[in-house]
Design a protein around this motif. Structure first.
Motif, PDB file in Angstrom:
ATOM      1  N   ASN A  42      49.195  41.786  33.250  1.00  0.00           N
ATOM      2  CA  ASN A  42      49.386  40.997  34.452  1.00  0.00           C
ATOM      3  C   ASN A  42      48.501  41.024  34.877  1.00  0.00           C
ATOM      4  O   ASN A  42      48.479  40.070  36.024  1.00  0.00           O
ATOM      5  N   MET A  43      47.406  41.527  34.813  1.00  0.00           N
ATOM      6  CA  MET A  43      46.035  42.055  35.292  1.00  0.00           C
ATOM      7  C   MET A  43      45.381  40.598  35.444  1.00  0.00           C
ATOM      8  O   MET A  43      44.943  40.502  36.832  1.00  0.00           O
ATOM      9  N   TYR A  44      45.098  40.009  34.246  1.00  0.00           N
ATOM     10  CA  TYR A  44      44.840  38.822  34.149  1.00  0.00           C
ATOM     11  C   TYR A  44      45.342  37.991  34.356  1.00  0.00           C
ATOM     12  O   TYR A  44      45.013  36.937  34.649  1.00  0.00           O
ATOM     13  N   GLU A  46      48.364  37.042  36.040  1.00  0.00           N
ATOM     14  CA  GLU A  46      49.168  36.311  36.805  1.00  0.00           C
ATOM     15  C   GLU A  46      48.694  36.785  38.608  1.00  0.00           C
ATOM     16  O   GLU A  46      47.363  36.199  39.490  1.00  0.00           O
ATOM     17  N   ASN A  47      47.091  37.155  38.418  1.00  0.00           N
ATOM     18  CA  ASN A  47      46.274  37.756  38.981  1.00  0.00           C
ATOM     19  C   ASN A  47      44.443  37.957  38.848  1.00  0.00           C
ATOM     20  O   ASN A  47      44.373  39.201  38.540  1.00  0.00           O
ATOM     21  N   LYS A  50      37.696  36.032  39.900  1.00  0.00           N
ATOM     22  CA  LYS A  50      37.823  34.864  39.634  1.00  0.00           C
ATOM     23  C   LYS A  50      36.416  34.651  39.774  1.00  0.00           C
ATOM     24  O   LYS A  50      35.497  36.222  39.751  1.00  0.00           O
ATOM     25  N   TRP A 134      45.727  33.471  29.697  1.00  0.00           N
ATOM     26  CA  TRP A 134      44.465  33.560  29.904  1.00  0.00           C
ATOM     27  C   TRP A 134      43.225  33.591  29.873  1.00  0.00           C
ATOM     28  O   TRP A 134      43.038  34.117  27.823  1.00  0.00           O
TER      29      TRP A 134
END
Length: 280
Positions: A42-44, A46-47, A50, A134
């Protein structure tokens, strides 16, 4: 993902047109790091990083752009495919929109005359199975091996003004005679230099024009662009250009790139050479 630079070739020798398509479509360059890199859960997803943040894709971490990195985020999004696409399909889906965002981020349309390329990142198979969708549009500066090189500093606005020449494509191969363009340093022995003013010949998703059509466009416009780059006509510099083939067209490479080609290898740029002889 795969960085597409499959091209046909053509040249104009200062008023004498000599056009010949490549005998066969050249192989695309080596694959660059893609979503297949292993990232923490989930590194990419959910967060996500930018736009403007830089990545060390080998370690799948966000780093300060002042530190060595091989990718810089220009846009984020999500994949909408119902099943995980294979690499070729994913590249075709992701490179065109990422290239569009990249042109905006770099501040100019001439990225195909440079070593700056769009490098989309997407989930690997394990991440896809966990529901991650993502998409990161990133920019990378590729080296002679066509792989992203470690660099420092941000590339935002990199094509504004004369900054393009910091990233200009120079080729150790002949742009007019060899099917595969082999990049090399502009301050080392090289034959070709991509000049500012890439020529758009269509839109991603549209039909690719025939080589004859693209060659006519290039033969009309490239000589003036090369003359402007040189600051005159040199008998030892010819005009060449590279055309997209079907594979690169499908991935959003819809530009003709003009080249100044030296009669023998040079170790300095041809820019502003004028009517002079090639440097020794």
């Amino acid at each position: 993902m795969r960085i597409a630079w499959g091209l046909a070739v053509c040249a104009v020798l200062l008023g004498i047109t000599a056009c010949e398509p490549a005998a066969s479509p050249p192989a695309p360059p080596a694959t660059a790091p893609s979503g297949r890199v292993t990232v923490p859960a989930n590194m990419y997803g959910e967060n996500p990083p930018k736009p403007g943040q830089c990545l060390d894709t080998g370690n799948a971490i966000v780093v300060d752009c002042a530190d060595p990195h091989d990718a810089e985020v220009v846009n984020t999004g999500k994949l909408t495919a119902t099943s995980m696409p294979d690499e070729a399909t994913a590249a075709t889906l992701t490179i065109p929109p990422c290239r569009e965002k990249l042109a905006e981020y770099l501040g100019g349309p001439d990225m195909d005359a440079t070593n700056l390329v769009a490098m989309p990142l997407w989930p690997n198979q394990e991440q896809w199975a966990k529901g991650e969708r993502w998409l990161l549009c990133t920019v990378a500066e590729v080296g002679a091996d066509e792989r992203p090189a470690k660099r420092t500093g941000s590339l935002e606005g990199a094509l504004q003004g004369n900054e393009l020449f910091r990233y200009q494509t120079c080729s150790v191969s002949s742009p007019s005679r060899e099917a595969k363009l082999r990049r090399g340093p502009c301050d080392g022995p090289h034959l070709g230099e991509a000049v500012p003013g890439v020529i758009n010949v269509g839109k991603p998703g549209g039909s690719i024009p025939g080589n004859d059509t693209m060659n006519r466009t290039a033969s009309t416009r490239c000589p003036a662009l090369v003359k402007k780059y040189l600051g005159g006509d040199s008998k030892e510099v010819s005009v060449a250009w590279r055309l997209p083939n079907a594979e690169s067209w499908a991935r959003g490479y819809t530009n003709v790139v003009c080249f100044a080609e030296a009669a023998r290898p040079v170790k300095v740029r041809l820019r502003n050479l004028g009517q002079g002889a090639l440097p020794s």
